[in-house]
Design a protein around this motif. Structure first.
Motif, mmCIF file in Angstrom:
data_model
loop_
_atom_site.group_PDB
_atom_site.id
_atom_site.type_symbol
_atom_site.label_atom_id
_atom_site.label_comp_id
_atom_site.label_asym_id
_atom_site.label_seq_id
_atom_site.Cartn_x
_atom_site.Cartn_y
_atom_site.Cartn_z
ATOM 1 N N ASN A 206 0.821 -1.197 0.000
ATOM 2 C CA ASN A 206 0.000 0.000 0.000
ATOM 3 C C ASN A 206 0.865 1.261 0.000
ATOM 4 O OD1 ASN A 206 -2.513 -1.584 0.564
ATOM 5 N ND2 ASN A 206 -1.490 -1.969 2.506
ATOM 6 N N GLY A 207 0.268 2.369 -0.408
ATOM 7 C CA GLY A 207 0.896 3.665 -0.250
ATOM 8 C C GLY A 207 1.582 4.178 -1.498
ATOM 9 N N ASP A 208 1.798 5.487 -1.514
ATOM 10 C CA ASP A 208 2.405 6.194 -2.639
ATOM 11 C C ASP A 208 3.818 6.664 -2.325
ATOM 12 O OD1 ASP A 208 -0.001 6.132 -4.256
ATOM 13 O OD2 ASP A 208 -0.812 7.579 -2.841
ATOM 14 N N PHE A 209 4.416 6.129 -1.261
ATOM 15 C CA PHE A 209 5.762 6.540 -0.871
ATOM 16 C C PHE A 209 6.774 5.671 -1.617
ATOM 17 C CE2 PHE A 209 9.414 7.161 1.930
ATOM 18 C CZ PHE A 209 9.301 8.500 2.272
ATOM 19 N N HIS A 210 7.129 6.091 -2.825
ATOM 20 C CA HIS A 210 8.099 5.351 -3.627
ATOM 21 C C HIS A 210 8.680 6.277 -4.679
ATOM 22 C CE1 HIS A 210 4.943 5.091 -6.697
ATOM 23 N NE2 HIS A 210 4.132 4.637 -5.761
ATOM 24 N N TYR A 211 9.716 5.822 -5.345
ATOM 25 C CA TYR A 211 10.437 6.644 -6.319
ATOM 26 C C TYR A 211 9.510 7.092 -7.436
ATOM 27 C CZ TYR A 211 14.206 7.917 -9.602
ATOM 28 O OH TYR A 211 15.024 8.570 -10.469
#
Length: 537
Positions: free
Chosen positions: A181-186
């Motif tokens: 889950n989540g949008d915390f990525h490169y």
């Protein structure tokens, strides 16, 4: 005509009618958002009947095999019995491969999923133990560099999950995991864009995965990591990060021990986020990633904005403890932040003048919404709203923003977008279309940057993983469901297109406002079930 059985209802489905539309027409509430197969918020399970392949677009193979599908894009080919998703199907099993201590308080746990488990470095998973207790943990691993899922767990005093993971869980034991889950990525970060990464404690975990991903993708711009802890003992993985810095000339590691004056010479005696802006006072054009203590993330976000970082380029992951005993969808709704309005930016006379006192604004919006309404990712969010209506609403909103004059009388962005499940990536995608339109119409580069910053300040009111309830005068309104009303003026049925006369009592959807005539209300299949609609909440 296909028949649909949903819970205790039997419904009809007209020719070429999608299941979600059939349910809404007949008063059966399904959760939904985009209505185009993007958000997967309407995910449902087929208990009987054939599932059209197109309605399983974008689902994991194991979910497709179990009969999951998206009602918003499903036109049934025959009778179907459908149900809400089974929580157990959204989790998969994983075995503990190893467990070791990275510092006196931080344990590394390595898991191997029993099934294919795609993820992006920096995302998080939900981990559930046998009694149903669930906690979220970020992934420090990289799917292309190792076959396992790596978690960094800090043992907390009286922590129910952390103490169990650190002290009782053994190699070979199994746990349930859900995600990623989540949008915390490169993500879509440009290779030439400098990166500022700030973490406290185990906030290092998602940043470690993100750094490895950036280097693997050939990131050429500088990458600065500031890792903070109160004591030097909390700066775990120092040797590994220093070695990584020696190997890659564009990666720079800055350990910070805020309360330990006896820390080694290479650890800075200050808070990580403060040192970051001291070293980099001009963050214009930088992409900023923040993870760890919520207080640090909040303070660092404000500092980054003050030092020139665009709101759209600040990606935050505050480590807030949540009890996720419920389904992920319900948990996301429970974690909705307080309904605080984003303050409107100050008027921008230069922007308004560059728009020729607004005369250029309409052609820009006409160009933009022509593309939006033809876009497969964005157009589903405008179901039932004409392109002209969208242009008019946004025109008045932007005129108010840029001039300071009261022109807009619609909902503020938080309420207007409360039901839309929109990721950071989709927000960025939409922003890219707008920037292209602004360039095509000749807006100068520095004003395009200001336009992006203006829209970026509303990101917290728009980006979300589950719908929020609409709030009016401090009162939360129902997110979905139906009400009834007796019409004082004639109308047109959104189900069949027929005329509805004055005085008719009709059902309407609380969120959409869609109105359904008595014929559509009672168009269920005769199965011995009552013909009345579900009661409005």
């Amino acid at each position: 005509m296909p028949r649909l059985r949903y819970k205790d209802r039997v419904l009809d489905c007209r020719e070429d009618e999608k299941i979600l539309d059939a349910c809404l027409r007949q008063g059966a509430s399904l959760p939904f958002s985009c209505r185009g197969g993007t958000c997967q918020n309407c995910l449902s399970l087929c208990l009987a009947g054939d599932v059209p392949a197109e309605s399983q677009r974008g689902l994991k193979p194991e979910l497709r095999q179990k009969g999951y599908f998206l009602p918003c894009i499903c036109v049934p080919t025959g009778d179907m019995e459908i149900a809400p998703p089974d929580l157990e199907d959204l989790y998969t099993r994983a075995a503990v491969q190893s467990r070791d201590w990275l510092s006196p308080k931080i344990c590394r746990i390595v898991l191997e999923a029993f099934t294919d488990f795609p993820y992006r470095p920096g995302q998080f998973i939900n981990l559930r133990r046998a009694d149903g207790l669930v906690r979220s943990y970020s992934l420090a691993s990289h799917p292309e560099q190792e076959p396992y899922l790596v978690l960094h767990v800090k043992r907390k005093q009286n922590g129910l999950m952390s103490n169990w993971l650190c002290d009782e869980l053994q190699v070979g034991d199994t746990v349930d995991i859900q995600g990623a889950n989540g949008d915390f990525h490169y993500g879509a970060t440009a290779a030439h864009q400098p990166l500022l990464l700030v973490a406290t404690g185990t906030g290092l975990a998602p940043l470690l995965g993100l750094i490895r991903d950036a280097l693997l993708r050939g990131h050429t711009a500088p990458i600065h990591l500031y890792h903070g802890a109160s004591q030097a003992s909390g700066l775990y993985l120092r040797d590994e990060l220093q070695a990584l810095a020696r190997k890659h000339a564009n990666f720079h590691y800055h350990p910070c021990a805020s309360s330990d004056p006896e820390a080694q010479a290479d650890a800075i005696h200050t808070r990580a986020h403060l040192q970051a802006v001291i070293d980099h006072p001009d963050l214009r054009g930088w992409r900023v990633f923040l993870a760890g203590l919520p207080a640090m993330v909040t303070a660092a976000t404000a500092l980054a904005r003050q030092h020139g970082a665009a709101a759209a380029d600040i990606i935050a992951d505050p480590f807030e403890m949540r009890d996720l005993r419920t389904a992920p969808r319900q948990a996301a709704e429970a974690a909705v932040p307080p309904a605080e309005e984003i303050r409107q930016p100050p008027p921008d006379p230069e922007m308004w003048a560059a728009l020729d006192d607004g005369r250029l604004l309409r052609p820009i919006l006409e160009d933009f919404y022509t593309r939006v309404y033809a876009d497969p990712l964005l157009s589903p969010f405008f179901h039932g709203i004409t392109r002209q209506r969208s242009i008019e609403k946004v025109h008045s909103f932007l005129q108010q923003v840029f001039t300071g004059n009261k022109m807009y009388f619609g909902d503020r962005p938080r309420n207007a977008h409360h039901w839309m499940v929109i990721s950071n990536e989709l927000f960025d995608y939409r922003e890219g279309l707008m920037v292209d339109c602004l360039r095509r119409h000749g807006l100068p580069g520095h004003l395009i940057a200001r336009w992006r910053e203006m829209e970026g300040r509303y990101r917290p009111d728009i980006v979300k993983s589950a719908p929020w309830k609409r709030v009016m005068n401090g009162v939360e309104l129902p997110l979905d469901g139906f009400g009834t009303v007796t019409l004082e003026v004639g109308s047109v049925c959104d189900g069949c297109g027929g005329e509805i006369a004055i005085g008719e009592t009709v059902r309407y959807h609380l969120r959409l406002g869609s109105t359904y005539c008595p014929t559509c209300n009672s168009s269920h299949v005769d199965s011995g079930l009552p013909a009345t609609a579900e009661p409005a909440p």
